[in-house]
Scaffold this active site. Structure first.
Site, mmCIF file in Angstrom:
data_model
loop_
_atom_site.group_PDB
_atom_site.id
_atom_site.type_symbol
_atom_site.label_atom_id
_atom_site.label_comp_id
_atom_site.label_asym_id
_atom_site.label_seq_id
_atom_site.Cartn_x
_atom_site.Cartn_y
_atom_site.Cartn_z
ATOM 1 N N HIS A 129 5.313 71.586 55.207
ATOM 2 C CA HIS A 129 6.691 71.448 55.617
ATOM 3 C C HIS A 129 6.689 71.616 57.259
ATOM 4 C CE1 HIS A 129 7.964 71.750 51.361
ATOM 5 N NE2 HIS A 129 8.779 70.966 51.621
ATOM 6 N N CYS A 168 11.565 59.902 48.807
ATOM 7 C CA CYS A 168 11.753 60.766 49.682
ATOM 8 C C CYS A 168 10.711 61.371 50.104
ATOM 9 C CB CYS A 168 13.167 61.438 49.659
ATOM 10 S SG CYS A 168 12.943 62.693 48.286
ATOM 11 N N ASP A 202 5.019 66.632 46.384
ATOM 12 C CA ASP A 202 4.650 67.515 45.351
ATOM 13 C C ASP A 202 4.163 66.520 44.312
ATOM 14 O OD1 ASP A 202 5.161 70.007 45.993
ATOM 15 O OD2 ASP A 202 7.383 69.743 46.065
HETATM 16 C C1 PEP Z 1 8.557 65.994 47.892
HETATM 17 O O1 PEP Z 1 7.952 66.789 47.314
HETATM 18 O O2 PEP Z 1 7.907 64.838 47.993
HETATM 19 C C2 PEP Z 1 9.706 66.209 48.666
HETATM 20 C C3 PEP Z 1 10.238 65.271 49.193
HETATM 21 O O3 PEP Z 1 10.188 67.576 48.799
HETATM 22 P P1 PEP Z 1 9.393 68.476 49.752
HETATM 23 O O4 PEP Z 1 8.664 67.975 50.570
HETATM 24 O O5 PEP Z 1 10.526 69.271 50.406
HETATM 25 O O6 PEP Z 1 8.866 69.488 48.759
HETATM 26 MG MG MG Z 2 9.257 68.782 46.835
#
Ligand code: PEP
Ligand code: MG
Length: 550
Positions: free
Chosen positions: A187, A499, A452
Site C-alpha cells: 500500500h 481496480c 490480493d
Molecule cells: C486489490 O487487492 O487489488 C485492491 C484493489 O485492494 P488493496 O490493494 O487495497 O488491497
Molecule cells: Mg485488496
C-alpha cells in the site's frame, strides 16, 4: 556523483534533499563522552527543544485536523516531561561515559521492550510513542533539521514506510520516496502512485543514512538515483524532464474524449483514491468516476475511530466534487499492512489471511453501521456506490446486506434523506471468482482486486520483495479466474471492473478488454496513459489465447 538502483513504482523525475527517516532504527554509534556535564546539558536542551516542537505541532494539528490527532502530541509531551525517562538517560550517560544520542537510543530500547511486554493493549501501544519521542530527541541531538519536511523539497528515504506514514507526508514538500525494501503492490507503493509521487523501492543495503541531507535526483521510470549529480547528468535529467512534460502535453489533448476502443466498445475509466485530497487531481486527469475509494485510510494513523459525522463530511465532499459521476466507496478494508491504533486488533501470525476487512465489519457491526450510515447520508449529495472487500461467500454478502437494510430503515425512521445505492463486491480471493455465478445473483457489480487475487491465488505475499518474480498478474491462473468471473457476471447482466494495479498494465489491457472487462480504475497518473491505450485498442480479429478457455 554516486548512483543507486532500485525498482521504480511511480514514474517521474524528482529532485530534492534526501531526508532519511526512522533514524532511531539504525544503530547509533557509541561515542565516548569526555565532558559528562556537557552531554547532560545537551540532553536537557534537546528535551526542552523537543517539547517546544511538540507544542508547536499540537497547535498546527489542532487547526488542520481533529482534536484526537492533536492529542497524540499531548501524550508525547507528557512522556518527554517524565523525569523517570530523562533521569534514566542521564544515569546512562554518567555511568557509561557515552554521548547523549547513544544513551537515548539504549534507554529507548529498554522502555520500548518494557511497554511491548505489558498485558494491557493500550500500554503495549505506547511502545510506539516511546520510539517516536526517542527518534525526535536523537534527531535534535544529531542536529538534524527535524522540520525540514516542512521547508524545501525533500526525497524521503527509509528502510520501509508504513502506509499511514506515507499518507501523512506533506505533498507540497515531499517530492519522492526511496526505500531499501518494499514491494510494488504494497500500500505504500500504491499510495505513491495515488499521490503521483515518483518512488523507487528495493534499493537494498546500498541506501544508507550516510546520504541524509545530500541533494539527489530520482528517476521513477528506470529506478535510478543520482546523488549529488555532475553537470552532464543534471542536464540529461532535466532534458528527460522536458520530454516527460511534452509527453504529458500530448496526453492532455485526450482529455474530454469518450473512452471508446477502435472497434467501438465503450469502457468506464475511473480512478483509485484514498482521501478527498486526491479528487481535484483525478478530475483534472479526466476520471469519469471513482472506482475505488480506499476508505480505510481515514481510520489509519489515529488513536480513535472516526465519527459518523467525520466520515459523512468526507464522503459528501467527494460526492459533491464528483458531481453526478459514480463514487465507489469500498467499506473498511483494515488489516494486513493497513493497521490502525484505533482498533485493538489481536496479533496474528498471518494477518493477510486473518481477521480483516469484511470479517471485522460483520463482527464489529457498530463500526460497520457507523460507516454505512455515513455513506447513506452522503448518498443524497451525489452518485455513491458501496463495494464490499475480501468476500469469500454468499453468506457474507447476505449478512452485509441485512446490516445495510437495517441502516436504511433506521435512517428512514429518523427522516434522514438518502438514495438507493448499488451494492457490489470485490473479487480479491480465488473463492469469489470461482463462485461468481452465485454471487452475481446477490450484487449489482464487481471489481477485481488483482493485488490480493494474485497473492492469494499464487500463495505469494504481495509485500515480500523476494517473491516479486513469482508474484505476477500475468499468470494463467489469474487470467483464467478473471475470465471465469467476467463470463459468470455478464450472464447475470451485471458489470465487472478491475481496480488492482493490473488495471494499468499496458501488456494486459487489450486482453482484459477482450475478456469483457467493463471498467478500469487506476491511480491518477495512469488515467491518461490508460485512456490512450483504450483509444488505440482494436479487437477486430483478436482471438483470446486458447489457454484461457476452460
Ligand atoms: C486489490 O487487492 O487489488 C485492491 C484493489 O485492494 P488493496 O490493494 O487495497 O488491497
Ligand atoms: Mg485488496
Amino acid at each position: 556523483m554516486q548512483t543507486l538502483k532500485g525498482n521504480g513504482v511511480c514514474n517521474g523525475i524528482a529532485c530534492g534533499k534526501i531526508f532519511f527517516i526512522n533514524k532511531s532504527s539504525v544503530n547509533i554509534e557509541r561515542k565516548p563522552a569526555n565532558d559528562i556535564p556537557k552531554e547532560l546539558n545537551r540532553l536537557e536542551n534537546a528535551v526542552t527543544k523537543g517539547i517546544e516542537e511538540l507544542e508547536e505541532l499540537r497547535k498546527k494539528t489542532e487547526k488542520s485536523a481533529d482534536a484526537d490527532t492533536a492529542g497524540i502530541f499531548d501524550t508525547h509531551i507528557l512522556m518527554l516531561s517524565d523525569d523517570d525517562f530523562t533521569n534514566d538517560i542521564k544515569s546512562y550517560i554518567t555511568e557509561n561515559k557515552v554521548c547523549a544520542e547513544y544513551a537515548v537510543s539504549e534507554i529507548s530500547k529498554k522502555y520500548v521492550q518494557l511497554f511491548r511486554n505489558m498485558d494491557n493493549a493500550y500500554l503495549r501501544e505506547r511502545s510506539r510513542d516511546v520510539a517516536d519521542i526517542s527518534e525526535r530527541l536523537i534527531n535534535i541531538l544529531s542536529d538534524t533539521e527535524y522540520n525540514s519536511l516542512t521547508s524545501g523539497n525533500v526525497i524521503i528515504a527509509a528502510d520501509d514506510l508504513s502506509p499511514s506514514e506515507t499518507a501523512g507526508f506533506d505533498r507540497g514538500h515531499v517530492m519522492g520516496f526511496i526505500l531499501k525494501g518494499g514491494s510494488a503492490t504494497s500500500h505504500t507503493s500504491i499510495l505513491a502512485k495515488t499521490m503521483n509521487i515518483p518512488a523507487i523501492i528495493n534499493i537494498g543495503d546500498a541506501l544508507t543514512p550516510d546520504y541524509d541531507g545530500k541533494t539527489a535526483y530520482i528517476d521513477g521510470s528506470d529506478g535510478k538515483i543520482y546523488i549529488e549529480p555532475d553537470t552532464t547528468t543534471t542536464e540529461m535529467l532535466e532534458n528527460k524532464r522536458i520530454h516527460e512534460k511534452m509527453r504529458l502535453e500530448e496526453l492532455n489533448k485526450l482529455k474530454g474524449k469518450p473512452n471508446i476502443t477502435k472497434n467501438s466498445k465503450e469502457i468506464m475509466l475511473f480512478a483509485n483514491i484514498t482521501t478527498s485530497a486526491d479528487v481535484d487531481r483525478i478530475i483534472d486527469n479526466d476520471a469519469r468516476g471513482i472506482g475505488l475509494l480506499r476508505s480505510e485510510f481515514l481510520y489509519m494513523d489515529r488513536k480513535t475511530l472516526p465519527s459518523e459525522n467525520e466520515l459523512f463530511e468526507m464522503y459528501k465532499s467527494i460526492a459533491e466534487k464528483m458531481d453526478c459521476k459514480p463514487v465507489i466507496i469500498r467499506t473498511l478494508d483494515i488489516g494486513a499492512d493497513k493497521k490502525t491504533d484505533a482498533l485493538d486488533l489481536p496479533y496474528e501470525e498471518n494477518p493477510a489471511l486473518g481477521w480483516r476487512a469484511i470479517r471485522i465489519c460483520l463482527e464489529r457491526t457498530d463500526i460497520f453501521e457507523t460507516q454505512l450510515r455515513a455513506i447513506y447520508r452522503a448518498s443524497a449529495y451525489g452518485n455513491i456506490y458501496i463495494m464490499l472487500p475480501m468476500i469469500i461467500s454468499v453468506d457474507e454478502v447476505v449478512r452485509a446486506k441485512e446490516i445495510i437494510k437495517k441502516v436504511c430503515s433506521d435512517l428512514k425512521a429518523e427522516n434522514i434523506p438518502f438514495k438507493e445505492i448499488p451494492v457490489g463486491i470485490m473479487i480479491e480471493t480465488p473463492a469469489a471468482a470461482i463462485i461468481s455465478d452465485k454471487l452475481a445473483k446477490h450484487v449489482d457489480f464487481f471489481s477485481v482486486g488483482t493485488n490480493d487475487l494474485t497473492q492469494y491465488t499464487l500463495a505469494a505475499d504481495r509485500q515480500n520483495p523476494h517473491l516479486s518474480k513469482l508474484y505476477t498478474a500475468h499468470h494463467t491462473a489469474i487470467l483464467r479466474l478473471i475470465k471465469l468471473a467476467a463470463d459468470n457476471i455478464h450472464k447475470e447482466g451485471k458489470w465487472i471492473g478491475i481496480c488492482g494495479e493490473a488495471a494499468a498494465d499496458n501488456e494486459l489491457l487489450k486482453l482484459f478488454i477482450a475478456i469483457g472487462i467493463d471498467e478500469f480504475s487506476v491511480s491518477s497518473g495512469y488515467l491518461l496513459p490508460v485512456k490512450e491505450l483504450i483509444l488505440n485498442t482494436d479487437l477486430t480479429g483478436y482471438i483470446l489465447p486458447n489457454e484461457l478457455n476452460i
